[in-house]
Write an enzyme that holds these catalytic residues in place. Sequence first.
Site, PDB file in Angstrom:
ATOM      1  N   ASP A 140       0.846  -1.192   0.000  1.00 42.96           N
ATOM      2  CA  ASP A 140       0.000   0.000   0.000  1.00 42.96           C
ATOM      3  C   ASP A 140       0.882   1.244   0.000  1.00 42.96           C
ATOM      4  O   ASP A 140       1.940   1.247   0.640  1.00 42.96           O
ATOM      5  CB  ASP A 140      -0.860  -0.014   1.274  1.00 42.96           C
ATOM      6  CG  ASP A 140      -2.239   0.570   1.057  1.00 42.96           C
ATOM      7  OD1 ASP A 140      -2.783   0.386  -0.039  1.00 42.96           O
ATOM      8  OD2 ASP A 140      -2.767   1.196   1.992  1.00 42.96           O
ATOM      9  N   TYR A 142       2.211   4.869   1.255  1.00 38.52           N
ATOM     10  CA  TYR A 142       2.151   5.550   2.541  1.00 38.52           C
ATOM     11  C   TYR A 142       0.889   6.413   2.581  1.00 38.52           C
ATOM     12  O   TYR A 142       0.536   7.045   1.582  1.00 38.52           O
ATOM     13  CB  TYR A 142       3.368   6.452   2.736  1.00 38.52           C
ATOM     14  CG  TYR A 142       4.685   5.706   2.783  1.00 38.52           C
ATOM     15  CD1 TYR A 142       4.906   4.689   3.707  1.00 38.52           C
ATOM     16  CD2 TYR A 142       5.715   6.054   1.909  1.00 38.52           C
ATOM     17  CE1 TYR A 142       6.120   4.026   3.760  1.00 38.52           C
ATOM     18  CE2 TYR A 142       6.941   5.395   1.952  1.00 38.52           C
ATOM     19  CZ  TYR A 142       7.140   4.382   2.878  1.00 38.52           C
ATOM     20  OH  TYR A 142       8.342   3.732   2.925  1.00 38.52           O
ATOM     21  N   PHE A 153       8.300   2.466  -1.084  1.00 43.76           N
ATOM     22  CA  PHE A 153       9.250   2.695   0.010  1.00 43.76           C
ATOM     23  C   PHE A 153       9.867   4.095   0.018  1.00 43.76           C
ATOM     24  O   PHE A 153      10.560   4.459   0.955  1.00 43.76           O
ATOM     25  CB  PHE A 153      10.384   1.654  -0.002  1.00 43.76           C
ATOM     26  CG  PHE A 153       9.937   0.253   0.285  1.00 43.76           C
ATOM     27  CD1 PHE A 153       9.639  -0.146   1.586  1.00 43.76           C
ATOM     28  CD2 PHE A 153       9.799  -0.674  -0.736  1.00 43.76           C
ATOM     29  CE1 PHE A 153       9.221  -1.438   1.861  1.00 43.76           C
ATOM     30  CE2 PHE A 153       9.377  -1.974  -0.470  1.00 43.76           C
ATOM     31  CZ  PHE A 153       9.088  -2.360   0.828  1.00 43.76           C
ATOM     32  N   HIS A 266       9.398  -9.127   5.384  1.00 46.91           N
ATOM     33  CA  HIS A 266       9.315  -7.692   5.120  1.00 46.91           C
ATOM     34  C   HIS A 266      10.302  -6.932   6.022  1.00 46.91           C
ATOM     35  O   HIS A 266      10.599  -7.372   7.139  1.00 46.91           O
ATOM     36  CB  HIS A 266       7.876  -7.225   5.398  1.00 46.91           C
ATOM     37  CG  HIS A 266       7.541  -5.892   4.839  1.00 46.91           C
ATOM     38  ND1 HIS A 266       7.801  -4.724   5.519  1.00 46.91           N
ATOM     39  CD2 HIS A 266       6.950  -5.525   3.674  1.00 46.91           C
ATOM     40  CE1 HIS A 266       7.392  -3.695   4.797  1.00 46.91           C
ATOM     41  NE2 HIS A 266       6.866  -4.145   3.667  1.00 46.91           N
TER      42      HIS A 266
END
Length: 377
Positions: A140, A142, A153, A266
């Site tokens: 998803d 931010y 990221f 992750h």
Amino acid sequence: MSPTLKRNADHLAASAADSKKPKGGSITSFFGVPKPKPASSQANSAQSPPRSSSFNKAKWVASLTPEQRDLLQLEIDTLDESWLAHLKDDVVSTDFLNLKRFLKKEKDSKAKIFPPEEDVYFWSRHTPLHKVKVVIIGQDPYHNDNQAHGLAFSVRPPTRAPPSLVNIYKGIKKSYPDFVVPPNNGGLLTPWADRGVLLLNTCLTVRAHQANSHSNKGWERFTQRVIDLVARVRTHGVVFLAWGKPAGTRVAKINRQKHCVLQSVHPSPLSAHGGFFENGHFKKCNDWLASRYGEDEIIDWNLVPTKKAISTPPSDKENSSNVANVSSGSPKAFPSGVDSASKALPKPVACSADEFDDDTDALEALVAAASEEAEAN
């Protein structure tokens, strides 16, 4: 013509033809041995096929219905043509048009959506299809202010690197001690995108402060097509980095004989302790690229200008036990890298649950921790 004259004519014609034949009777001896293409050119030609020349964007746009043109204006204006040429049928599909209708309702309702509309396809413009070497799969976007801008990221200044990205920096530092953390712990990853690293979120939009609010609306099907397209078109092979269970499902059908697929937990603080720091993915990625394309085609993971590009340190041992669920077409094992200089990195900041509720691994860790706390009380 008399038989004698005919024989003489035939003899003269044969003699003339013989005089034009290359010595030794081969084309090669006559014209010389063709000059071979440099190995680098051959690799680059396989690595970087030309853009599609058959796609006529203006003609395609003219073929759209008025509603399609209205719904797809963002794709027409901002999706790089190298991608649009291959995804033109996908964006006019019923599922995608329904997604765009949903997003239009969100916009009409004055809901705040991230990333900004012009950045939804930011990844496509900084990493054209014919330049993709590496794919890093996010989830998803931010969902807080001044964060998402269309690269997984990544955050723009002055926003500091979120906790997952801080851990990514630590992972790089383990293998590359000369990696330099950006000033003020910045998190802008555009340099990676420009070097061929496709930073792709599974879902491309989100409602402000509401994680996963645009999940299961159609983005997942579209971005899976993007991933599958890379695997199909980049025939000489690319590296897929899939962190966390959701990302792992996205690469499940990738041909491991053609491409390099690296999987692990992750990098979020709630799951990174399960093997992310030890996976050595950034060096393994470069080792594979070097073996496939040559040393000049590895990724420089540095994000700030340095005197020299990031270099691979010599490894004093190989430890395959550090590899977390690695599959690739590379014939050699990858050293795990050198664990040093990590103390220079900032410590991960404390995080709340909603920062990582887009990651299944993190959620499972959070639920387990909450259960243990409840039992203790």
